[in-house]
Design an enzyme around this catalytic site. Structure first.
Site, short mmCIF file in Angstrom:
data_model
loop_
_atom_site.label_atom_id
_atom_site.label_comp_id
_atom_site.label_asym_id
_atom_site.label_seq_id
_atom_site.Cartn_x
_atom_site.Cartn_y
_atom_site.Cartn_z
N ALA A 127 15.83 -5.26 -6.51
CA ALA A 127 16.72 -4.10 -6.67
C ALA A 127 18.14 -4.36 -6.20
CB ALA A 127 16.13 -2.93 -5.87
N ASN A 183 11.61 -4.97 1.53
CA ASN A 183 11.71 -5.98 0.47
C ASN A 183 13.15 -6.47 0.30
OD1 ASN A 183 8.94 -6.01 -0.35
ND2 ASN A 183 9.28 -4.03 -1.31
N HIS A 213 22.66 0.75 -2.64
CA HIS A 213 22.64 -0.44 -1.79
C HIS A 213 24.01 -1.10 -1.85
CE1 HIS A 213 18.25 -0.37 -3.07
NE2 HIS A 213 18.29 0.06 -1.84
#
Ligand SMILES: NC(=O)c1ccc[n+]([C@@H]2O[C@H](COP(=O)([O-])OP(=O)(O)OC[C@H]3O[C@@H](n4cnc5c(N)ncnc54)[C@H](O)[C@@H]3O)[C@@H](O)[C@H]2O)c1
Length: 262
Positions: A127, A183, A213
């Site tokens: 991601a 993760n 993010h």
């Protein structure tokens, strides 16, 4: 040299669904043959058989025998359960639940087996963005790598009306306090300067609806700051759909004669 791979999929959830839609229904990666799927929940595997016509393996051992490479898109538990066996049988492994490698002694053991068996462990970018810069920047003096995670309070199961910093510290402690970010924090820490030196900031922000993010890196090469507003999967709202696309990109890289990016 163009390679063909027989891929086995461990875990029939959000990531596997996007993958199979692209490989089977949209025929996007012609050099990847889906050998079949395994899930501890037989209903999940049955659903995929109906939707995509894939074979269901009753045992992971059978899947290992018939595949060149296995994709884990299940859970950290699955990485601990089957990781060593997959590598020991001479099969490469793509790991989505990269948080399993925040257990660095487990990672060391897995790397040892992979070296001995001449196979590989792949951690897709998932991601996040910027791993290319971190990996290249590591060859300069990489001073700082920071991950800032900004999510709606409901992602943390809290009810904040104002923006609030929930954690600001090293990634090692951060992933144990907030395992839902394990993760991405693991992949960044492993690519760059390790769990102790990587900074992690977690912000609860009622103004945002997407998982945001930000990745910052600074070294003698210069510095960068990257921000991504991830769209999440309807099937599993904790999973950003870009994570599944990153597996498709990895598979394309493995099977193509042209590789772009480090
Ligand atoms: N690296 C990244 O950036 C990134 C991004 C998103 C998700 N992930 C991780 O990838 C994994 C899969 O994500 P998802 O959204 O597809 O999950 P999901 O919950 O939608 O589906 C997971 C499937 O795996 C099965 N499963 C779980 N443990 C198993 C085991 N031990 N043996 C066999 N089957 C098992 C479950 O029954 C379920 O059907 C999760 O661990 C998630 O945290 C990583």
């Amino acid at each position: 040299m163009v390679r063909h791979y027989k891929l086995g999929i461990l875990g029939c959830g959000a990531i596997a669904e996007i993958l199979l839609e692209n490989i089977i229904l949209k025929e996007k990666l012609e050099n990847i043959l889906i050998a079949g799927v395994y899930d501890k929940n037989p209903n999940a595997a049955e659903e995929f058989k109906k939707k995509f016509g894939v074979r269901i393996f009753e045992e992971v051992d059978d899947m290992i025998k018939e595949c060149d490479i296995i994709l884990e898109c299940a859970s950290q538990e699955a990485v601990f359960q089957y990781g060593e066996k997959i590598l020991s049988n001479g099969r490469s492994l793509i790991v989505m639940s990269s948080g399993a490698f925040s257990n660095t002694s487990f990672l060391k053991k897995m790397r040892g087996i992979a070296r001995e068996k001449n196979v590989k462990i792949y951690l897709p970018s998932g991601a996040i963005l910027g791993l290319d810069g971190i990996k290249a920047g590591k060859f300069s003096e990489l001073e700082r790598v920071e991950l800032i995670v900004r999510k709606n309070p409901r992602s943390f199961k809290i009810r904040d009306e104002k923006e609030k910093v929930l954690y600001d510290g090293d990634a090692k402690r951060g992933v144990s306090l907030y395992p839902m970010n394990v993760n991405i924090a693991s992949t960044i820490s492993l690519a760059g300067i390790g769990f102790e030196k990587t900074r992690l900031k977690i912000i609860s922000d009622p103004k945002v609806d997407r998982n945001i993010h930000e990745i910052l890196a600074k070294g003698s090469f210069g510095e960068f700051r990257i921000k991504i507003k991830n769209v999440t999967s309807k099937r599993n709202p904790r999973t950003s759909i870009l994570a599944a696309y990153s597996v498709l990109a990895l598979l394309e890289r493995l099977t193509s004669e042209l590789e772009i990016g480090c």
